[in-house]
Design an enzyme around this catalytic site. Sequence first.
Site, PDB file in Angstrom:
ATOM      1  N   GLY A  52      -1.494  -2.529   1.166  1.00  0.00           N
ATOM      2  CA  GLY A  52      -1.148  -3.927   1.378  1.00  0.00           C
ATOM      3  C   GLY A  52      -2.077  -4.546   2.400  1.00  0.00           C
ATOM      4  O   GLY A  52      -3.036  -3.906   2.852  1.00  0.00           O
ATOM      5  N   GLY A  53      -1.811  -5.782   2.772  1.00  0.00           N
ATOM      6  CA  GLY A  53      -2.691  -6.486   3.675  1.00  0.00           C
ATOM      7  C   GLY A  53      -2.735  -5.899   5.073  1.00  0.00           C
ATOM      8  O   GLY A  53      -3.701  -6.110   5.805  1.00  0.00           O
ATOM      9  N   MET A  54      -1.686  -5.158   5.473  1.00  0.00           N
ATOM     10  CA  MET A  54      -1.641  -4.593   6.821  1.00  0.00           C
ATOM     11  C   MET A  54      -2.165  -3.173   6.873  1.00  0.00           C
ATOM     12  O   MET A  54      -2.428  -2.654   7.958  1.00  0.00           O
ATOM     13  CB  MET A  54      -0.216  -4.653   7.375  1.00  0.00           C
ATOM     14  CG  MET A  54       0.238  -6.053   7.710  1.00  0.00           C
ATOM     15  SD  MET A  54       1.878  -6.075   8.450  1.00  0.00           S
ATOM     16  CE  MET A  54       1.578  -5.176   9.971  1.00  0.00           C
ATOM     17  N   VAL A  57      -0.604   3.482   2.702  1.00  0.00           N
ATOM     18  CA  VAL A  57       0.223   4.675   2.871  1.00  0.00           C
ATOM     19  C   VAL A  57      -0.358   5.788   2.008  1.00  0.00           C
ATOM     20  O   VAL A  57      -0.704   5.568   0.842  1.00  0.00           O
ATOM     21  CB  VAL A  57       1.688   4.408   2.474  1.00  0.00           C
ATOM     22  CG1 VAL A  57       2.510   5.693   2.593  1.00  0.00           C
ATOM     23  CG2 VAL A  57       2.293   3.320   3.351  1.00  0.00           C
ATOM     24  N   LYS A  72       1.439   6.207   7.114  1.00  0.00           N
ATOM     25  CA  LYS A  72       1.135   4.781   7.038  1.00  0.00           C
ATOM     26  C   LYS A  72       0.058   4.483   8.080  1.00  0.00           C
ATOM     27  O   LYS A  72       0.257   4.708   9.271  1.00  0.00           O
ATOM     28  CB  LYS A  72       2.380   3.943   7.299  1.00  0.00           C
ATOM     29  CG  LYS A  72       2.130   2.439   7.285  1.00  0.00           C
ATOM     30  CD  LYS A  72       3.371   1.657   7.693  1.00  0.00           C
ATOM     31  CE  LYS A  72       4.440   1.684   6.626  1.00  0.00           C
ATOM     32  NZ  LYS A  72       5.555   0.730   6.935  1.00  0.00           N
ATOM     33  N   ASP A 166      14.073  -6.521   4.640  1.00  0.00           N
ATOM     34  CA  ASP A 166      13.076  -6.632   3.566  1.00  0.00           C
ATOM     35  C   ASP A 166      13.440  -5.711   2.406  1.00  0.00           C
ATOM     36  O   ASP A 166      12.576  -5.023   1.857  1.00  0.00           O
ATOM     37  CB  ASP A 166      11.679  -6.308   4.089  1.00  0.00           C
ATOM     38  CG  ASP A 166      10.574  -6.765   3.131  1.00  0.00           C
ATOM     39  OD1 ASP A 166      10.819  -7.712   2.347  1.00  0.00           O
ATOM     40  OD2 ASP A 166       9.479  -6.174   3.157  1.00  0.00           O
TER      41      ASP A 166
END
Length: 205
Positions: A52-54, A57, A72, A166
């Site tokens: 993802g953008g951050m 994993v 992660k 989330d």
Amino acid sequence: DLSFLEVPAGRRWPGGTTTGGAADPGGSGAELLPPGTMLANRYELQSLLGRGGMGAVYRAHDTALGSDVAIKVLNRRRTKNPVRVEAFRREVKLARLVSNPNVCRVHDIGEDTGSLFLTMEYVAGESLAHRLQQTGAMDPSSCERVLRHVAQGLAAAHVAGVVHRDLKPENVLLRAGTDDAVVVDFGLAGFEDDEHEGWIAGTHG
């Protein structure tokens, strides 16, 4: 950047990714580390589970204990942002407060040559999102089992005063060959006392 992972678990390295820190060809903006990369002289990366953008994993082998874990890794450019780093550390603190078979266990946080990472339980299987994409609607029995396990995991979090914030199919893993569900990714979690009227965290629908 409301969700750490934008590509669900179960995907592998995109073809041609052979150098550390390479841009993600899938377009998520995540930096990808090649298989065989060692973190902290202990964790050997084996396969990509999601990105993802951050960050991303990975499945990794813990050479000290001889077992597999999930790792992660925060994008290096994110480590320059103290707010992002504190949020990453907070995720570990919150997740470790929750102990339940239906919540992914988070072990520890580490750093290696500028890469900040956390280690957690490796859950062999697939995300609920992937299962639904592949097979469509679940039968009532399977659906009931998954919902019950998710509810049990969230209940354990709430007992610890933690709100996930989330919950979505991408953040529910199903153990291989079963309908046993595990809630993952407390990256947006907070304490119940942190909740403020009019402020919402989560993934836009």
